[in-house]
Scaffold this active site. Structure first.
Site, PDB file in Angstrom:
ATOM      1  CG  HIS A   1      -2.223  -7.974  -7.504  1.00  0.00           C
ATOM      2  ND1 HIS A   1      -3.021  -7.961  -6.390  1.00  0.00           N
ATOM      3  CD2 HIS A   1      -1.589  -9.178  -7.495  1.00  0.00           C
ATOM      4  CE1 HIS A   1      -2.874  -9.103  -5.738  1.00  0.00           C
ATOM      5  NE2 HIS A   1      -2.005  -9.856  -6.380  1.00  0.00           N
TER       6      HIS A   1
ATOM      7  CG  ASP B   1       1.482  -2.913  -6.845  1.00  0.00           C
ATOM      8  OD1 ASP B   1       2.493  -3.376  -6.280  1.00  0.00           O
ATOM      9  OD2 ASP B   1       0.481  -3.601  -7.110  1.00  0.00           O
TER      10      ASP B   1
ATOM     11  CD  GLN C   1       5.560  -9.565  -8.627  1.00  0.00           C
ATOM     12  OE1 GLN C   1       6.690 -10.042  -8.765  1.00  0.00           O
ATOM     13  NE2 GLN C   1       4.607 -10.212  -7.983  1.00  0.00           N
TER      14      GLN C   1
ATOM     15  CE  LYS D   1       3.851 -10.105  -4.066  1.00  0.00           C
ATOM     16  NZ  LYS D   1       3.291 -11.403  -4.388  1.00  0.00           N
TER      17      LYS D   1
ATOM     18  CB  CYS E   1      -4.562 -11.358  -7.729  1.00  0.00           C
ATOM     19  SG  CYS E   1      -4.686 -12.579  -6.430  1.00  0.00           S
TER      20      CYS E   1
HETATM   21  C1  LIG Z   1       1.823  -6.436  -8.616  1.00  0.00           C
HETATM   22  C2  LIG Z   1       1.311  -6.888  -7.277  1.00  0.00           C
HETATM   23  N1  LIG Z   1       0.641  -6.029  -6.508  1.00  0.00           N
HETATM   24  C3  LIG Z   1       0.182  -6.369  -5.299  1.00  0.00           C
HETATM   25  C4  LIG Z   1       0.363  -7.630  -4.790  1.00  0.00           C
HETATM   26  C5  LIG Z   1      -0.140  -7.952  -3.428  1.00  0.00           C
HETATM   27  O1  LIG Z   1       0.950  -8.137  -2.579  1.00  0.00           O
HETATM   28  P1  LIG Z   1       0.757  -8.719  -1.109  1.00  0.00           P
HETATM   29  O2  LIG Z   1      -0.085  -9.960  -1.249  1.00  0.00           O
HETATM   30  O3  LIG Z   1       2.147  -9.010  -0.674  1.00  0.00           O
HETATM   31  O4  LIG Z   1       0.099  -7.673  -0.294  1.00  0.00           O
HETATM   32  C6  LIG Z   1       1.030  -8.571  -5.564  1.00  0.00           C
HETATM   33  C7  LIG Z   1       1.179  -9.959  -5.087  1.00  0.00           C
HETATM   34  O5  LIG Z   1       1.218 -10.895  -5.850  1.00  0.00           O
HETATM   35  C8  LIG Z   1       1.532  -8.190  -6.828  1.00  0.00           C
HETATM   36  O6  LIG Z   1       2.198  -9.062  -7.589  1.00  0.00           O
END
Ligand SMILES: Cc1ncc(COP(=O)(O)O)c(C=O)c1O
Length: 410
Positions: free
Chosen positions: A127, A204, A207, A230, A368
């Protein structure tokens, strides 16, 4: 499949009031859980109850209300430590979410450890929030970003990864589960390989935590990030888990109230962790809601939930295969209940807009993850991401709606 006997989806759905609402006059079919999940009544109640009768600032008051707010705030930290199987409560840092957690590590750990000529490893399926903070760090320090490649199924190439673990590597930053492909990465193995070369690993987990039971000690990762929204909690709150040994050595990320031991104009000394990384008034109501989300998940049979989601994934993969011209992007052997797809000759935004008329909420775009789109040579995908409250009947509604899209485009 026997999951229906172990997973009472009708009962679980009643916990989420929004699932009984409508969109365009049709029952809402919410399949955008990868973007944000819905909230159970217990989370909604915990947040409103906090503001109705528990609101006060934390750590500062000598009066009862502030003491009880502090107890709720710190009590949640202990809950989250247990939820992630952290060794100590102080390894849990409250942040806004995964984005802030990664920026914190890139900024603070980066300042401590990364210099010109060093290398930062990210994967091809990250992401943007696990790419851009590292690029900023690389620009500031003169370090270089190295990308762990993936194959056509959307699986990381571990042999290439091992080659990238050179003496120049300072940190590996990799997703537990890809938000655009659904791939579940072999994190434990990747951590082991990195540690064998003395390289720490940030996972990260945006998910990860919503779909699988996370045990940070078993994974042995150095950092793990969580977005509360999430995993059925409120927006605006999340967690950075870090091994105490790292967090203690790292300089502060932001300066301000609550993160200091003493301040003079000549010199400031910092509070011990976790306070060192929690400058300013935090999202106390959000933390309370996150605690309720962790309680909610803790009361579920998570293994049954995961098995149920796998069943939905298999069913949806099969049923989507019946839509003419539909191609699934991301076919890893180990996947979470996230399916990206494209329809021949039809832009994903058109797909999303038309199925919306049937009450179906899916995400369209690059999610993203622009480098993933580039890799698969598509401008965008449509993505259905399922939670344990979704049903096979909802998959059928999606599939019918997609067949309708085909008809509109002839
Ligand atoms: C794999 C992953 N990393 C990072 C993020 C960013 O998360 P947040 O917007 O909650 O900070 C997301 C959000 O869609 C994600 O799916």
């Amino acid at each position: 499949m026997s999951t229906t006997t172990t997973w009472d989806v009708a009962r679980v759905r009643r916990d989420f009031p929004i699932l009984a609402t409508q969109a365009h006059g049709k029952p809402l079919v919410y399949l955008d859980n990868g973007a944000t999940s819905q909230k159970p009544q217990s989370v909604i109640d915990a947040v409103s109850h906090y503001y109705e009768s528990g609101n006060a600032n934390v750590h500062r008051g000598v009066y009862a209300l502030s003491e009880s707010a502090t107890a709720a705030y710190e009590g949640t930290r202990a809950k989250i430590a247990r939820f992630l199987s952290a060794r100590e409560d102080r390894e849990i840092i409250y942040v806004r979410g995964t984005t802030e957690a990664i920026n914190l590590v890139a900024s603070s750990f980066g300042r401590l450890k990364v210099k010109a000529g060093d290398e930062i490893l990210v994967s091809a399926m990250e992401h943007h929030s696990n790419i851009v903070p590292w690029q900023i760090l690389a620009e500031q320090t003169g370090a270089a970003l190295q990308v762990i490649p993936m194959n056509e199924r959307g699986e990381l190439k571990l042999d290439e990864y091992q080659k990238l673990l050179t003496p120049k590597a300072r940190i590996v930053a990799v997703a537990h589960i890809s938000n655009s492909l659904g791939t579940i990465n072999p994190i434990k193995e990747m951590v082991k390989l990195a540690h064998a070369k003395g390289v720490p690993v940030l996972v990260d987990g945006a998910q990860g935590a919503p779909h699988v039971v996370v045990d940070v000690q078993d994974l042995d990762c150095d950092f793990y990030t969580v977005s509360g929204h999430k995993m059925f909690g409120p927006t605006g709150v999340g967690v950075l888990y870090g091994k105490a040994v790292h967090l203690e050595a790292m300089p502060p990320y932001q300066g301000g109230g609550d993160m200091i031991r003493s301040v003079t104009f000549a010199k400031t000394t910092y509070a011990p962790i976790p306070a060192k990384f929690e400058a300013g008034t935090p999202d106390i109501g959000g933390v309370v809601g996150l605690g309720a989300a962790v309680d909610y998940l803790g009361a579920l049979d998570r293994n049954a939930a995961a098995a149920y989601e796998q069943d939905l994934l298999e069913y949806a993969t099969k049923q989507l295969g019946t839509v003419p011209g539909l191609r699934i992007v991301g076919t890893a052997a180990h996947k979470a209940s996230v399916i990206s797809f494209v329809l021949d000759g039809i832009h994903a935004h058109d797909v999303g807009t038309i199925v919306d008329q049937a009450g179906v909420a899916i995400r369209t775009g690059h999610h993203c993850t622009q480098p993933v789109m580039e890799f698969f040579e598509v401008p965008a995908t449509a993505r259905a991401s399922f939670a344990f409250y979704n049903t096979r009947a909802e998959v059928d509604i999606l599939v019918e709606a997609l067949k309708g899209v085909r008809k509109v485009f002839g």
